[in-house]
Scaffold this motif. Sequence first.
Motif, PDB file in Angstrom:
ATOM      1  N   SER A 262     -18.903   7.571  12.428  1.00  0.00           N
ATOM      2  CA  SER A 262     -19.213   8.862  13.055  1.00  0.00           C
ATOM      3  C   SER A 262     -17.890   9.478  13.540  1.00  0.00           C
ATOM      4  CB  SER A 262     -20.205   8.659  14.191  1.00  0.00           C
ATOM      5  OG  SER A 262     -19.674   7.759  15.127  1.00  0.00           O
ATOM      6  N   PRO A 263     -17.864  10.779  13.872  1.00  0.00           N
ATOM      7  CA  PRO A 263     -16.579  11.432  14.177  1.00  0.00           C
ATOM      8  C   PRO A 263     -15.765  10.704  15.257  1.00  0.00           C
ATOM      9  CG  PRO A 263     -18.285  13.072  13.929  1.00  0.00           C
ATOM     10  CD  PRO A 263     -18.974  11.734  13.875  1.00  0.00           C
ATOM     11  N   ILE A 264     -14.467  10.591  14.969  1.00  0.00           N
ATOM     12  CA  ILE A 264     -13.534   9.942  15.895  1.00  0.00           C
ATOM     13  C   ILE A 264     -12.862  11.038  16.705  1.00  0.00           C
ATOM     14  CG2 ILE A 264     -11.380   8.623  16.019  1.00  0.00           C
ATOM     15  CD1 ILE A 264     -12.171   7.310  13.332  1.00  0.00           C
ATOM     16  N   THR A 265     -12.925  10.935  18.018  1.00  0.00           N
ATOM     17  CA  THR A 265     -12.216  11.908  18.847  1.00  0.00           C
ATOM     18  C   THR A 265     -11.223  11.171  19.729  1.00  0.00           C
ATOM     19  OG1 THR A 265     -14.104  11.769  20.329  1.00  0.00           O
ATOM     20  CG2 THR A 265     -13.954  13.749  18.973  1.00  0.00           C
ATOM     21  N   ILE A 266     -10.014  11.709  19.811  1.00  0.00           N
ATOM     22  CA  ILE A 266      -8.981  11.155  20.687  1.00  0.00           C
ATOM     23  C   ILE A 266      -8.705  12.240  21.721  1.00  0.00           C
ATOM     24  CG2 ILE A 266      -6.631  10.232  20.821  1.00  0.00           C
ATOM     25  CD1 ILE A 266      -8.309   8.538  18.917  1.00  0.00           C
ATOM     26  N   SER A 267      -9.088  11.990  22.956  1.00  0.00           N
ATOM     27  CA  SER A 267      -8.937  13.051  23.965  1.00  0.00           C
ATOM     28  C   SER A 267      -7.546  13.022  24.596  1.00  0.00           C
ATOM     29  CB  SER A 267     -10.018  12.928  25.039  1.00  0.00           C
ATOM     30  OG  SER A 267      -9.912  11.657  25.641  1.00  0.00           O
ATOM     31  N   ASN A 268      -6.928  11.834  24.661  1.00  0.00           N
ATOM     32  CA  ASN A 268      -5.608  11.741  25.284  1.00  0.00           C
ATOM     33  C   ASN A 268      -4.621  11.101  24.318  1.00  0.00           C
ATOM     34  OD1 ASN A 268      -3.341  11.302  26.853  1.00  0.00           O
ATOM     35  ND2 ASN A 268      -4.525  10.852  28.696  1.00  0.00           N
ATOM     36  N   TYR A 269      -4.000  11.943  23.515  1.00  0.00           N
ATOM     37  CA  TYR A 269      -3.065  11.467  22.483  1.00  0.00           C
ATOM     38  C   TYR A 269      -1.930  10.638  23.094  1.00  0.00           C
ATOM     39  CZ  TYR A 269       0.836  11.649  19.194  1.00  0.00           C
ATOM     40  OH  TYR A 269       1.892  11.307  18.400  1.00  0.00           O
ATOM     41  N   THR A 270      -1.282  11.155  24.116  1.00  0.00           N
ATOM     42  CA  THR A 270      -0.074  10.513  24.648  1.00  0.00           C
ATOM     43  C   THR A 270      -0.380   9.135  25.242  1.00  0.00           C
ATOM     44  OG1 THR A 270       0.742  12.709  25.140  1.00  0.00           O
ATOM     45  CG2 THR A 270       1.937  10.884  26.133  1.00  0.00           C
ATOM     46  N   ALA A 271      -1.475   9.042  25.983  1.00  0.00           N
ATOM     47  CA  ALA A 271      -1.781   7.761  26.633  1.00  0.00           C
ATOM     48  C   ALA A 271      -2.387   6.754  25.665  1.00  0.00           C
ATOM     49  CB  ALA A 271      -2.754   7.985  27.795  1.00  0.00           C
ATOM     50  N   ASN A 272      -3.171   7.218  24.707  1.00  0.00           N
ATOM     51  CA  ASN A 272      -3.988   6.276  23.939  1.00  0.00           C
ATOM     52  C   ASN A 272      -3.620   6.121  22.465  1.00  0.00           C
ATOM     53  OD1 ASN A 272      -5.436   5.829  26.278  1.00  0.00           O
ATOM     54  ND2 ASN A 272      -6.923   7.435  25.807  1.00  0.00           N
TER      55      ASN A 272
END
Length: 336
Positions: A262-272
């Motif tokens: 299912s769709p992958i969302t990354i809300s915090n690029y820098t931290a994660n």
Amino acid sequence: MKAWVVEEQKQITERPLKMKNLPVPEPKEREIRVRVTHCGICRTDLHIAEGDIPLSKKPVIPGHEVVGVVDDVGANAKRFSAGDRVGISWLNSTCGSCKYCTRGDENYCPHIKRTGYDVDGGFAEYVLVHEDYAFDLRNINLASEELAPIMCPGITGHYAFRISEVRPGEKLGMLGFGPTAYYILKVAKSMDIEVYISTRSEEHKRIAKEHGADWVGNLAHEDFPHKVDAFIFFPTAGALVERALQNTVPAGTLVLGAVTMSPITISNYTANLWGRKIKTVYQVRRDYGVEFLKIAERLNVSIDKEIVSFEEVPDAMLRLKEGNIDGMVQVIDFSL
Ligand SMILES: [Zn+2]
Ligand SMILES: [Zn+2]
């Protein structure tokens, strides 16, 4: 020969597998015919029967965790003789001449043929394979019922483990604990790797702990005790990918094992996400299989399994769907 055939995909409760009496297939140029003695039942077989994956040929005989003995050989097939024990995995053949095949990345071959999907598989008394794509099990000191699940979750686990780049002394996390994760756990613990496993299932937590997991829990509610160097992720829930990345160090690798997500969302690029590598497991390849067979033999790997008869296959698949199997895997024993 007797074979379980999928002609029309439907829910497993509506019995998509039909028993047919078919002619015994004749081996062609460089092919061998294998009399199947054991075949593992995989969740992918369930997806093929139910229609989660479209059919590549119709009708099709599923089954890609095959162990059996060579029964006849086609013209110019010289690698095996009648009576030799061999295995067949999902990788039935590739073209051998494209840029991926010639550089050793055969799992990316656009002309790949998959057992029990593009060609008929092991839910039948006999199956054909090109001799070069059969695994030589003559000198592997493991029982055939043990070797059948190695043909899929074993090899796939080794693939995921290798590309995770985890090294001895490091930490490995896994989300989901099926047979593939089980094999990875056994190998990782033999290499002084600390293993953390997240699963919802209390039964799977117990099995993981029993087989050496250093931590078991559920990432939905808690973090790993430490961030890991490598993370192998099995679910199809893209929403959990960022949780996995949050628990992985910036130099780490996240390996996704699923064929759909299912769709992958990354809300915090820098931290994660920043600094991490994301890789996926794609089909299988022979070199990883040959390597894993040696490792499995050295570790004398054994998995808890439910042995089923050939007649019982549709009922066994229903139990697999319901999550109601007695062990980590199911293996058809053709002698029952
Ligand atoms: Zn499989
Ligand atoms: Zn190719």
